[in-house]
Structures are given as structure tokens and as C-alpha cells.
Motif scaffolding. Structure first.
Motif, PDB file in Angstrom:
ATOM      1  N   ASP A  23      -6.792  -0.095  -8.081  1.00 25.97           N
ATOM      2  CA  ASP A  23      -5.664   0.128  -9.001  1.00 25.97           C
ATOM      3  C   ASP A  23      -4.319  -0.034  -8.300  1.00 25.97           C
ATOM      4  O   ASP A  23      -3.291  -0.239  -8.963  1.00 25.97           O
ATOM      5  CB  ASP A  23      -5.744   1.527  -9.618  1.00 25.97           C
ATOM      6  N   ARG A  24      -4.313   0.053  -6.966  1.00 23.77           N
ATOM      7  CA  ARG A  24      -3.051  -0.020  -6.224  1.00 23.77           C
ATOM      8  C   ARG A  24      -2.753  -1.416  -5.682  1.00 23.77           C
ATOM      9  O   ARG A  24      -1.610  -1.723  -5.371  1.00 23.77           O
ATOM     10  CB  ARG A  24      -3.078   0.959  -5.043  1.00 23.77           C
ATOM     11  N   ILE A  55       0.838  -1.197   0.000  1.00 22.07           N
ATOM     12  CA  ILE A  55       0.000   0.000   0.000  1.00 22.07           C
ATOM     13  C   ILE A  55       0.877   1.253   0.000  1.00 22.07           C
ATOM     14  O   ILE A  55       1.773   1.402   0.839  1.00 22.07           O
ATOM     15  CB  ILE A  55      -0.944   0.013   1.212  1.00 22.07           C
ATOM     16  N   VAL A  56       0.620   2.133  -0.937  1.00 24.48           N
ATOM     17  CA  VAL A  56       1.389   3.371  -1.074  1.00 24.48           C
ATOM     18  C   VAL A  56       0.903   4.391  -0.052  1.00 24.48           C
ATOM     19  O   VAL A  56      -0.304   4.609   0.093  1.00 24.48           O
ATOM     20  CB  VAL A  56       1.252   3.939  -2.503  1.00 24.48           C
ATOM     21  N   GLU A  64      -9.763   3.698  -6.936  1.00 25.82           N
ATOM     22  CA  GLU A  64      -8.433   4.173  -6.548  1.00 25.82           C
ATOM     23  C   GLU A  64      -7.648   3.082  -5.835  1.00 25.82           C
ATOM     24  O   GLU A  64      -6.472   2.843  -6.129  1.00 25.82           O
ATOM     25  CB  GLU A  64      -8.557   5.403  -5.651  1.00 25.82           C
ATOM     26  N   LEU A  65      -8.307   2.403  -4.905  1.00 27.03           N
ATOM     27  CA  LEU A  65      -7.625   1.353  -4.148  1.00 27.03           C
ATOM     28  C   LEU A  65      -7.409   0.104  -4.992  1.00 27.03           C
ATOM     29  O   LEU A  65      -6.358  -0.544  -4.906  1.00 27.03           O
ATOM     30  CB  LEU A  65      -8.431   1.016  -2.894  1.00 27.03           C
TER      31      LEU A  65
END
Length: 437
Positions: free
Chosen positions: A430-431, A177-178, A427-428
Motif C-alpha cells: 500500500d505504500r 518509503i515512509v 502494509e508495504l
């Protein structure tokens, strides 16, 4: 289990003779729950009358009376308050009043010196000092002090013979997780930012527990907890879970999208995981349709089969489960199975970042799953990274890497990815890495 209580009013009522509330105990609630579970389901008139008089308040009062008859508890004054037993630190004069013993005038000096000496010895061994609890949050990184506590926990609680630093790093430090830092005046990000964090719990500066959590746009996900085995009696698993729930409520004031508390996987047949169902109201995610189903509706299905399509609860006949929107009842199986475990292993030791989500083609085809059904488009899923037997590739590049794929397989995969993106957010999704097996 020892619970923390607000004691401001109690302190005001007992200023004379009471120095401080040392701790409070909820044993009365556990006794009532145990008695109710022991009674047969079909209750007689006599049992009904007994149960009517059986409450945590009445049990607490009887315990205080019994303790008074057995003699003084040196250094403490015990009182019943809302079903709890409160143990107060007593001043010397208060201790004398608590025992109720009259001291003859001619022997008062000698008795006073004797009692004073006894109190001084007790105070020397057990100084009555208020403990300081501090909670620190930091982004995920390796901390030698945390690792030492983790090794002690794994060795004593989970009986692991070898605990290596590398395995600890892989499990609880490294994260996909970024980190998203907070922005001034931006209410879409909490003050700490988004990412993976370690929450340290310290008592008088000593590290006693560490909660490893992921803070995401919509939730706090509790990944793992490890604590000092010497302090098992404090039920730190329960306490830290309640503090994490409280954190979500507080953070929601700054970041309205934060609404949920995730406890990770739930395996109904595993007693160690039953404690998760005790936090209510709670929901389970249907493994096929990705719909959130209230636990009380899903439980009858899980009782029948280890694997169930939870969203099929509506098709069940002659069953109308009653939703419980407050805490678990006295006869809650989750409370019996795990919440009253002496070691209190309330840790998410089966949580992991990557879930093995399997495609069941028959189930997906039977639902006629496609991207329009979920209100999603290819753009919502094209950047999802897939893990196929160790190879990571974005969905939009799937056919370029592996060649032509039959349309029916693509339809099934697109339907599942669309529901996945809808649940966790574009958004999540894609990560994160979506695993296929």
C-alpha cells in the motif's frame, strides 16, 4: 581480501613477544581455489593424491616457512592459523628471536644499537596502532561528507565524468518509503524503526564506506554501497554485506518478522552481479508466479535462457541439482567472476526502488490467475498505487480515471497484484508504487 578474525585465543597463546595482531590474510584459500580450477575435470590418480594434500592449512604453513627462509619481515611475526596468515606486531626482543640470528657477546652493544635504531625508524614510519571501526546508522538524508565520498567512488571506480548533487539526491537520498519510528515494548518494529537508512563505516573517524539500505517489515534490502577507492584492498563490499547479514540476525531478536537479506536485482548474464549468488543459501523470485526458488534449482534454467520462468524448474528432465546450504565451493563461478575482482565492486549499482514489472497476459492466462488462487481479495490490492506512463492512480480508482476496462485485462492485473501483495505484504504494498509498462 583481508578478513577479520577473532584473535582472543591467539593473543593468549602468544603473550610473550607479540604485541598485537595487525591483520590477517586468506590468500591460502585463494591459492587452493585457483589450483583446483586449473586442474582438468578428469583427474588422474596422481592429481587426486596431490589434491588430497592440498588444503588452505598446508599452503599457509608452506608460505610461512618460505617467508622465514627469505628473511625477516621487519616489525612483524607471521604465523599460520586455520589456513590464514596472521601478521603480529613484534616487540624488539621478539623480533630478534624471530630472525634466529645469534649475536656475538663482544658485538652485542653495537648490534643492539644498530637494530634498535632500525626498529625506531620503522616504527616512526609505520606506527603499530589498533584501528577503530565504527558503524553509524541514520535515516536517509543529504550529508556533504557522504556526497564527497560518493563522487570520488563514482569517478574512480565507475569512470563517471560528472557527478552532480541533484542526481545523488534522486538516487540515494530521496525515498518513497515512509519512516516508521520504533515503539517502546513493541517487538514488531526494530529499534531503529522501518524506512531508508545510510550506514556509515568509519575507520579512526574517517568515512570509508556508506551502505544505503531499506529496512522493511521482513527484510533488510541492500540498495547501494560506495566506498573509498584508496581502500579497495580491504574488500569493503564483502565485509559490509556480511555486516548487513549479521545486522538482520541481531535485529531479529527484537523484531522476529525480520528474516531476510535482499541483494536486489540479479542478472545471470552480468558478471558484476554474479557475486550475489555467492551468499548462500540464496533464492531468486520467479518473475511470473512470484515464487521464491532456490538459486541452485534456478541456475540450470538461467544457463539456458536469459529469461526463464524459474518456477518451471520442476519440469526439467534428467536434472537433480544438489542444493548448497553453506558457502560457495572452490570452483564457484560467482567467486571467480566477481568475488576476486581486485577492485571489489560489490555494490548494488543496478538496484532501484521501482521495478518494471510487466504483465505477460499469455502467461497469466495460462495459469488462470485470479484473486482466489493467491488467497487474496480485492481489499488486499485496492489501495496499491499504479504508475501508468507517469500517472499515479490507486487500483480501486483505475476505471474511474481511465474508463471501462475489459474484464480479462482486469483479471490478469488483479492476479498479478495479488501475488505481488502476497510477496511484499499488504502494509508495504500500500505504500509503494507499482510500475506498469
Amino acid at each position: 581480501m583481508i578478513t577479520k578474525k577473532k584473535v582472543g585465543e591467539a593473543m593468549q597463546e602468544n603473550k610473550a613477544g607479540v604485541q598485537d595482531l595487525v591483520y590477517t590474510c586468506n590468500i591460502s584459500f585463494q591459492i587452493v581455489a585457483a589450483v583446483r580450477r586449473a586442474l582438468p575435470k578428469e583427474k588422474s590418480a596422481n592429481q587426486t593424491e596431490v589434491l588430497a594434500d592440498l588444503s588452505p592449512n598446508s599452503v599457509a604453513e608452506k608460505l610461512v616457512t618460505t617467508m622465514g627462509h627469505l628473511g625477516e619481515l621487519a616489525g612483524f611475526e607471521v604465523k599460520a592459523c586455520n589456513g590464514h596468515l596472521n601478521f603480529y606486531s613484534s616487540a624488539n626482543s621478539a623480533m630478534q628471536n624471530y630472525t634466529g640470528d645469534a649475536v656475538p657477546a663482544q658485538a652485542s652493544d653495537k648490534a643492539s644499537r644498530s637494530k634498535q635504531g632500525s626498529v625506531n625508524k620503522i616504527s616512526a614510519k609505520h606506527p603499530q596502532k589498533r584501528k577503530s571501526l565504527e558503524i553509524r546508522m541514520s535515516t536517509s538524508h543529504f550529508d556533504p561528507e557522504e556526497f564527497a565520498l560518493y563522487r570520488k567512488y563514482q569517478t574512480k571506480v565507475h569512470k563517471e565524468n560528472t557527478v552532480t548533487e541533484s542526481s545523488y539526491r534522486r538516487f540515494l537520498v530521496d525515498t518513497p518509503i515512509v519512516f516508521v519510528p520504533p515503539k517502546s515494548g513493541d517487538n514488531t518494529v526494530p529499534p531503529c524503526g522501518f524506512g531508508s537508512f545510510h550506514q556509515q563505516y568509519r575507520i579512526d573517524g574517517k568515512l570509508v564506506a556508506v551502505g544505503v539500505v531499506d529496512i522493511l517489515p521482513k527484510c533488510l534490502s541492500s540498495k547501494y554501497l560506495f566506498w573509498d577507492p584508496d581502500l579497495a584492498f580491504l574488500s569493503l563490499g564483502k565485509y559490509t554485506a556480511l555486516k548487513e547479514i549479521d545486522w538482520v540476525k541481531t535485529a531479529q531478536e527484537h523484531c522476529p518478522s525480520l528474516q531476510y537479506y535482499y541483494l536486489g536485482y540479479y542478472i545471470h548474464s552480468c558478471n558484476k552481479m554474479r557475486y550475489k549468488a555467492a551468499y548462500r543459501p540464496s533464492e531468486l523470485l520467479c518473475p511470473v508466479r512470484y515464487e521464491w526458488i532456490h538459486y541452485d534449482l534456478a541456475k540450470p534454467l538461467l544457463d539456458r535462457s536469459q529469461y526463464s520462468i524459474l518456477s518451471d524448474y520442476a519440469t526439467m528432465q534428467d536434472e537433480t541439482p544438489q542444493l548448497q546450504i553453506c558457502g560457495p565451493s572452490d570452483d564457484s563461478s560467482a567467486k571467480v567472476d566477481h568475488h576476486e575482482s581486485p577492485s571489489d565492486e560489490d555494490d548494488e549499482d543496478v538496484n532501484d526502488y521501482e521495478s518494471e514489472m510487466m504483465i505477460d497476459e499469455e502467461l497469466v492466462d495460462s495459469e488462470k490467475a485470479d484473486t482466489t488462487e493467491c488467497g487474496s481479495s480485492i481489499k488486499d490490492i485496492e489501495n496499491i498505487t499504479l504508475d501508468l506512463n507517469g500517472s499515479k492512480v490507486k487500483y480501486k480508482d483505475l476505471q474511474q480515471v481511465f474508463g471501462a476496462i475489459e474484464r480479462r485485462h482486469l483479471n490478469a492485473l488483479e492476479g498479478q497484484l495479488s501475488r505481488y501483495a502476497k510477496v511484499v505484504g499488504k502494509e508495504l504494498s500500500d505504500r509503494m508504487v507499482y510500475c506498469l509498462s
